[in-house]
Design an enzyme around this catalytic site. Structure first.
Site, mmCIF file in Angstrom:
data_model
loop_
_atom_site.group_PDB
_atom_site.id
_atom_site.type_symbol
_atom_site.label_atom_id
_atom_site.label_comp_id
_atom_site.label_asym_id
_atom_site.label_seq_id
_atom_site.Cartn_x
_atom_site.Cartn_y
_atom_site.Cartn_z
ATOM 1 N N ASP A 84 0.891 -1.362 -0.095
ATOM 2 C CA ASP A 84 0.001 0.061 -0.070
ATOM 3 C C ASP A 84 0.762 1.467 0.046
ATOM 4 O O ASP A 84 2.070 1.272 0.266
ATOM 5 C CB ASP A 84 -0.954 -0.103 1.256
ATOM 6 C CG ASP A 84 -2.197 0.855 1.155
ATOM 7 O OD1 ASP A 84 -2.159 1.692 0.231
ATOM 8 O OD2 ASP A 84 -2.950 0.892 1.777
ATOM 9 N N GLY A 85 0.297 2.400 -0.263
ATOM 10 C CA GLY A 85 0.938 3.636 -0.480
ATOM 11 C C GLY A 85 0.760 4.367 0.991
ATOM 12 O O GLY A 85 0.279 3.694 1.952
ATOM 13 N N ALA A 86 1.494 5.496 1.050
ATOM 14 C CA ALA A 86 1.295 6.281 2.279
ATOM 15 C C ALA A 86 1.539 7.739 2.067
ATOM 16 O O ALA A 86 1.792 8.171 1.005
ATOM 17 C CB ALA A 86 2.502 5.952 3.045
ATOM 18 N N ASP A 87 0.714 8.478 3.082
ATOM 19 C CA ASP A 87 1.010 10.026 2.766
ATOM 20 C C ASP A 87 2.418 10.619 3.544
ATOM 21 O O ASP A 87 2.711 11.554 2.962
ATOM 22 C CB ASP A 87 -0.269 10.776 3.351
ATOM 23 C CG ASP A 87 -1.515 9.926 2.720
ATOM 24 O OD1 ASP A 87 -1.632 10.238 1.349
ATOM 25 O OD2 ASP A 87 -2.320 9.610 3.446
ATOM 26 N N LYS A 97 -1.673 7.683 6.912
ATOM 27 C CA LYS A 97 -2.389 6.983 5.615
ATOM 28 C C LYS A 97 -3.600 7.650 5.767
ATOM 29 O O LYS A 97 -4.266 7.977 6.708
ATOM 30 C CB LYS A 97 -2.262 5.466 5.659
ATOM 31 C CG LYS A 97 -0.901 5.026 5.218
ATOM 32 C CD LYS A 97 -0.940 3.480 5.221
ATOM 33 C CE LYS A 97 -1.983 2.861 4.226
ATOM 34 N NZ LYS A 97 -2.209 3.454 2.823
ATOM 35 N N GLY A 98 -4.475 7.424 4.562
ATOM 36 C CA GLY A 98 -5.880 7.980 4.534
ATOM 37 C C GLY A 98 -6.015 8.981 3.596
ATOM 38 O O GLY A 98 -7.237 9.755 3.644
ATOM 39 N N GLY A 100 -6.988 8.957 0.842
ATOM 40 C CA GLY A 100 -8.019 8.493 -0.075
ATOM 41 C C GLY A 100 -9.145 8.173 0.803
ATOM 42 O O GLY A 100 -10.011 7.966 0.286
ATOM 43 N N GLU A 106 -7.548 -0.131 5.138
ATOM 44 C CA GLU A 106 -6.008 -0.362 4.892
ATOM 45 C C GLU A 106 -5.347 -0.965 5.971
ATOM 46 O O GLU A 106 -4.560 -1.760 5.982
ATOM 47 C CB GLU A 106 -5.308 0.915 4.245
ATOM 48 C CG GLU A 106 -5.964 1.345 2.917
ATOM 49 C CD GLU A 106 -5.580 2.747 2.638
ATOM 50 O OE1 GLU A 106 -5.384 2.855 1.540
ATOM 51 O OE2 GLU A 106 -5.173 3.479 3.453
HETATM 52 C C1 5RP Z 1 -5.497 6.007 0.898
HETATM 53 C C2 5RP Z 1 -4.124 5.942 1.167
HETATM 54 C C3 5RP Z 1 -3.214 6.068 0.127
HETATM 55 O O1 5RP Z 1 -2.305 5.023 0.316
HETATM 56 C C4 5RP Z 1 -2.232 7.387 0.463
HETATM 57 O O2 5RP Z 1 -3.141 8.530 0.466
HETATM 58 C C5 5RP Z 1 -1.112 7.558 -0.689
HETATM 59 O O3 5RP Z 1 -1.927 7.890 -1.719
HETATM 60 P P1 5RP Z 1 -0.916 7.926 -3.145
HETATM 61 O O4 5RP Z 1 -0.365 6.679 -3.406
HETATM 62 O O5 5RP Z 1 -2.029 8.287 -4.320
HETATM 63 O O6 5RP Z 1 0.303 8.866 -3.080
HETATM 64 O O7 5RP Z 1 -3.536 5.919 2.212
HETATM 65 O O8 5RP Z 1 -6.384 6.029 1.841
#
Ligand code: 5RP
Length: 219
Positions: A84-87, A97-98, A100, A106
């Site tokens: 998964d990604g992260a902010d 995270k979050g 999105g 997640e």
């Molecule tokens: C969604 C998340 C995403 O993993 C996080 O916002 C990273 O998004 P991106 O890959 O678009 O930068 O937590 O809830």
């Protein structure tokens, strides 16, 4: 760095993570623009026998469209891997995270995984965790929960123009000073009406893959 360079970094990290998936694995698929690069990379590997769960409708739809088998997350007890990604990614591996709004699902998927792999572009690495911290709140008693959060932890507001989570939760953001992420995470978890928050502890994280320029850094 411009958006196309950041996008290239996301793709590099995502492609490196796709190599960690093996035939027959159970796989948690995250949400966001970095995961959007992961899905074709996984699909292109043509792995036999993988079983996947998705953390959002968007991921589920993209994955299925690419021929990746996605099932409901109701019968699998454990996952071999989640990606998964992260902010935000702090040096000690606290994550936010979050972005999105998918952080509750997640976190459930990350916690179920033997290995939780984080993928990101270089803009996501930070010196220290800062606001905003995404929240998912029960719709029931929302005004009361917002008031309690405001009184105990600082300014919090529902995220504008954001639909409820697939579980009916209201997505909001906490602003103000974060301080110690562990302490804030514990205080948020103790407030009735908070479904979950976007702080992910280092203990949950197996590996961080960050695209930086033409390379992938492993932390
Ligand atoms: C969604 C998340 C995403 O993993 C996080 O916002 C990273 O998004 P991106 O890959 O678009 O930068 O937590 O809830």
């Amino acid at each position: 760095m411009n958006d196309s360079n950041l996008d290239a970094e996301k793709r590099l990290a995502a492609e490196a993570a796709a190599e960690l998936v093996e035939e027959g694995m159970t796989v948690g698929l995250g949400t966001g623009s970095t995961v959007a690069h992961l899905l074709p990379a996984v699909a292109n590997r043509g792995l036999i026998g993988i079983r996947c769960v998705a953390t959002s409708v968007a991921t589920s739809e993209q994955a299925r469209g690419l021929g990746i088998p996605v099932e409901e997350f109701d019968s699998l007890e454990r996952l071999d891997i989640a990606i998964d990604g992260a902010d935000q990614i702090a040096p000690d591996r606290w994550l936010v995270k979050g972005g999105g709004g998918a952080h509750t699902r997640e976190k459930i998927v990350a916690a179920a995984a033997e290995r939780f792999i984080v993928i990101a572009d270089s803009s996501k690495t930070v010196e220290r965790i800062a606001a905003p911290i995404p929240l998912e709140l029960h719709a029931f008693g929302l005004a009361s929960t917002l008031a309690r959060l405001g009184a105990e932890l600082g300014e919090v507001a529902p995220r504008p123009d954001t639909p409820p989570s697939p579980d009916g939760g209201v997505i909001a953001d906490l602003r103000g000073d974060v301080g110690d992420p562990a302490e804030l995470a514990a205080r948020l978890s103790a407030i009735p009406g908070v479904v979950d928050h976007g702080l992910f502890p280092p203990a949950m994280v197996a590996e961080v893959l960050v695209g930086r320029g033409n390379a992938v850094e492993r932390a």
